[in-house]
Write a protein that holds these residues in place. Structure first.
Motif, short mmCIF file in Angstrom:
data_model
loop_
_atom_site.label_atom_id
_atom_site.label_comp_id
_atom_site.label_asym_id
_atom_site.label_seq_id
_atom_site.Cartn_x
_atom_site.Cartn_y
_atom_site.Cartn_z
N LEU A 1 -0.38 -4.19 1.57
CA LEU A 1 -1.41 -3.61 0.62
C LEU A 1 -2.50 -4.46 0.81
O LEU A 1 -3.71 -3.84 1.03
CB LEU A 1 -0.78 -2.74 -0.47
CG LEU A 1 0.06 -1.96 -0.30
CD1 LEU A 1 0.67 -1.28 -1.61
CD2 LEU A 1 -0.15 -0.73 0.61
N VAL A 2 -2.40 -5.27 0.30
CA VAL A 2 -3.59 -6.46 0.25
C VAL A 2 -4.27 -6.55 1.48
O VAL A 2 -5.65 -6.34 1.43
CB VAL A 2 -3.27 -7.62 -0.53
CG1 VAL A 2 -4.22 -8.79 -0.56
CG2 VAL A 2 -2.85 -7.37 -1.95
N ASP B 1 -9.30 -0.59 3.87
CA ASP B 1 -8.43 0.28 4.06
C ASP B 1 -8.39 1.23 2.48
O ASP B 1 -7.77 0.54 1.88
CB ASP B 1 -7.05 0.24 4.56
CG ASP B 1 -6.21 1.33 4.65
OD1 ASP B 1 -6.42 2.45 4.17
OD2 ASP B 1 -5.21 1.13 5.22
N ALA B 2 -9.26 2.30 2.39
CA ALA B 2 -9.12 2.59 1.01
C ALA B 2 -7.89 3.39 0.77
O ALA B 2 -7.70 3.59 -0.40
CB ALA B 2 -10.60 3.80 0.86
N ALA B 3 -7.13 3.67 1.75
CA ALA B 3 -5.81 4.52 1.44
C ALA B 3 -4.71 3.57 0.90
O ALA B 3 -3.97 3.91 0.17
CB ALA B 3 -5.25 5.20 2.75
N ALA B 4 -4.80 2.30 1.44
CA ALA B 4 -4.08 1.24 0.71
C ALA B 4 -4.30 1.03 -0.65
O ALA B 4 -3.64 0.97 -1.59
CB ALA B 4 -4.32 -0.05 1.54
N LEU C 1 -2.64 3.53 -2.75
CA LEU C 1 -1.26 3.14 -3.06
C LEU C 1 -0.97 2.12 -4.26
O LEU C 1 -0.27 2.16 -4.82
CB LEU C 1 -0.59 2.73 -1.63
CG LEU C 1 -0.60 3.81 -0.47
CD1 LEU C 1 0.13 3.33 0.66
CD2 LEU C 1 0.49 5.09 -1.04
N VAL C 2 -2.06 1.25 -4.13
CA VAL C 2 -1.96 0.24 -5.10
C VAL C 2 -2.09 0.80 -6.58
O VAL C 2 -1.58 0.44 -7.38
CB VAL C 2 -2.99 -1.03 -4.80
CG1 VAL C 2 -3.30 -1.77 -6.10
CG2 VAL C 2 -2.72 -1.81 -3.84
N VAL C 3 -3.19 1.84 -6.46
CA VAL C 3 -3.44 2.23 -7.70
C VAL C 3 -2.34 3.31 -8.20
O VAL C 3 -1.94 3.22 -9.51
CB VAL C 3 -4.61 3.38 -7.62
CG1 VAL C 3 -5.05 4.24 -9.00
CG2 VAL C 3 -5.94 2.61 -7.15
N GLU C 4 -1.55 3.94 -7.24
CA GLU C 4 -0.53 4.64 -7.64
C GLU C 4 0.55 3.86 -8.05
O GLU C 4 1.47 4.07 -9.22
CB GLU C 4 0.03 5.45 -6.44
CG GLU C 4 -0.99 6.71 -6.30
CD GLU C 4 -0.75 7.46 -4.95
OE1 GLU C 4 0.29 7.28 -4.29
OE2 GLU C 4 -1.25 8.37 -4.74
N ARG C 5 0.74 2.64 -7.75
CA ARG C 5 1.71 1.77 -7.87
C ARG C 5 1.62 0.95 -9.34
O ARG C 5 2.57 0.91 -10.08
CB ARG C 5 1.83 0.47 -6.99
CG ARG C 5 3.12 -0.20 -7.45
CD ARG C 5 3.21 -1.43 -6.14
NE ARG C 5 3.59 -0.67 -5.09
CZ ARG C 5 3.96 -1.28 -3.87
NH1 ARG C 5 3.51 -2.45 -3.38
NH2 ARG C 5 4.77 -0.59 -2.89
N TYR C 6 0.22 0.78 -9.85
CA TYR C 6 0.05 -0.13 -11.06
C TYR C 6 -0.74 0.82 -12.02
O TYR C 6 -0.81 0.04 -12.92
CB TYR C 6 -0.69 -1.29 -10.53
CG TYR C 6 0.21 -2.24 -9.95
CD1 TYR C 6 1.22 -2.95 -10.62
CD2 TYR C 6 -0.20 -2.43 -8.54
CE1 TYR C 6 1.85 -3.59 -9.79
CE2 TYR C 6 0.78 -3.39 -7.79
CZ TYR C 6 1.75 -4.10 -8.48
OH TYR C 6 2.51 -5.06 -7.89
N GLN C 7 -1.14 2.17 -11.71
CA GLN C 7 -1.93 2.75 -12.44
C GLN C 7 -1.54 2.76 -14.27
O GLN C 7 -2.38 2.64 -15.14
CB GLN C 7 -2.47 4.19 -12.26
CG GLN C 7 -1.32 4.97 -11.86
CD GLN C 7 -1.63 6.22 -10.96
OE1 GLN C 7 -2.71 6.47 -10.86
NE2 GLN C 7 -0.63 7.16 -10.88
#
Lengths: 126, 192
Positions: B19-20, B27-30, B33-39
Motif C-alpha cells: 500500500l505504501v 494512488d489515493a485508493a491505496a 485502504l490504509v485509512v480503513e485498516r488503521y482508522q
C-alpha cells in the motif's frame, strides 16, 4: 507482596513467561490477588473507552481529498523542531571545534612570556 | 494468558509495504485502504491524547492526508504503523498546542468501542468506573496520556512504543509506571 508494577507488566505481556506463569498460578488460588489484577485490567480497558466512532464514509472522504490534492498540509512543527535541534547540535560541534582550534593556535602565544625588551642604548647596557 | 483487546484485528489482505508503494505513486485508493485498516486505531490514539471527541475527526483527517502528501518521509526502516502512529501522536500534540493549551475535557458520551473478551471477572466493571478512568486520564499530563494510550493500542510492546516516541526502553518503562501510579492515585483520591 506483588507490586503493581509487576501486575501491570503481567497485563502488558512484558513479564518473562516463567514469571507470568507463576503470577497466573498465584491468582488462580488467591481471590484477593485475582481481584487486584482484575481491577488493574479494568483501568486498562478504561483508557481507550470513550473513543468516538469513525463516521461512515470517512475513508472515502479522505480518498477524495487526497485525489484533489487535499488541503495544504499544516506546517510540520515536529519537522521544524527536529531541524532546529540538529542545527543546534551542529552549531555546538562546530563551535567546539572552533574553540579547540583557537586554543591550539592562540593558547601557546597567550601563555608565552612577553618577549624580552631590547636594551635601551641610552640607559646603557652595562 | 491475560490479554486486553479492545480493538478489532487489522485486516491483512494487502501488506502495508504494498500500500505504501502505491501511495508513493499517488494512488489515493491505496490511501483509502490504509485509512480503513488503521482508522479506528488512529481515532483512539488521537482521542487518547486530546481527550476531545469533537476534534478527533479533524485531526485524523489531517493525519491521513499528511501520510499521503509526506509519504516520502517514511524511509521504510521501521514498520509503517510505527511511523503512522508517530505522525498521529505528533499531530495530536500539535493540535493541543494550537488550541492554546486549553485543558483537556472529558466528555460524558456513549462509548463506541466494542466490549470484547468480557468474562465473569469483568462483569463487575461498571460504567461509573470507566467514566472515572476517562475523567482522570484527561487530567494527566499529555506525555502520560500519550504513553498509556499507545500501550493499549494493539497492546503495543514497550520496544515499539520506544520506537514510536523516539525514547529509550527504560524511559518507556518508567514513564508508563509513573503515569499509572499517578492515575491510580487520582482514582483512589476520588474514590469516596
Amino acid at each position: 507482596m506483588r507490586t503493581d508494577r509487576q501486575l501491570w507488566q503481567l497485563l502488558d505481556g512484558e513479564l518473562p513467561e516463567a514469571e507470568a506463569a507463576r503470577l497466573r498460578a498465584e491468582a488462580a488460588g488467591d481471590a484477593e490477588f485475582a481481584a487486584r489484577i482484575s481491577a488493574l485490567a479494568s483501568v486498562k480497558r478504561g483508557i481507550l473507552a470513550g473513543t468516538p466512532p469513525v463516521p461512515p464514509g470517512f475513508s472515502r472522504r479522505i480518498e477524495a481529498l487526497a485525489s484533489r490534492g487535499g488541503p495544504a498540509p499544516a506546517v510540520d512543527l515536529d519537522e521544524i523542531r527536529r531541524f532546529l535541534r540538529r542545527s543546534l547540535v551542529a552549531a555546538a560541534i562546530l563551535g567546539a571545534i572552533g574553540l579547540a582550534y583557537l586554543a591550539a593556535e592562540l593558547g601557546p602565544k597567550l601563555l608565552a612570556p612577553p618577549p624580552l625588551q631590547a636594551k635601551d642604548p641610552l640607559l646603557g647596557g652595562r | 494468558m491475560l490479554s486486553i483487546m479492545t480493538l478489532p484485528e487489522v485486516p491483512h489482505a494487502l501488506p502495508d509495504a504494498d500500500l505504501v508503494a502505491r501511495i508513493r505513486r499517488g494512488d489515493a485508493a491505496a490511501l483509502r485502504l490504509v485509512v480503513e485498516r488503521y482508522q479506528q486505531r488512529i481515532f483512539a490514539l488521537i482521542y487518547g491524547i486530546i481527550r476531545d471527541r469533537h476534534e478527533v475527526e479533524d485531526v485524523a483527517q489531517e493525519v491521513f492526508l499528511k501520510v499521503y502528501s509526506r509519504i516520502d518521509a517514511f524511509d521504510g526502516r521501521s514498520q509503517f504503523y510505527t511511523w503512522l502512529y508517530r505522525v498521529a501522536a505528533n499531530a495530536a500534540k500539535d493540535h493541543l498546542k494550537k488550541r492554546s493549551r486549553r485543558p483537556a475535557v472529558a466528555f460524558e458520551e456513549e462509548e463506541s468501542l466494542p466490549d470484547r473478551g468480557r468474562g465473569p471477572h469483568e462483569a463487575a466493571e461498571t460504567a461509573e468506573l470507566r467514566r472515572r478512568v476517562r475523567a482522570e486520564i484527561a487530567a494527566l499530563p499529555v506525555r502520560h496520556r500519550e504513553i498509556l494510550t499507545l500501550r493499549e493500542l494493539d497492546g503495543l510492546a514497550y520496544t515499539r512504543i520506544a520506537e514510536i516516541l523516539g525514547i529509550s526502553l527504560g524511559t518507556v518503562e518508567s514513564r508508563i509506571h509513573r503515569a499509572r501510579e499517578r492515575l491510580k492515585r487520582r482514582l483512589s483520591s476520588h474514590a469516596d
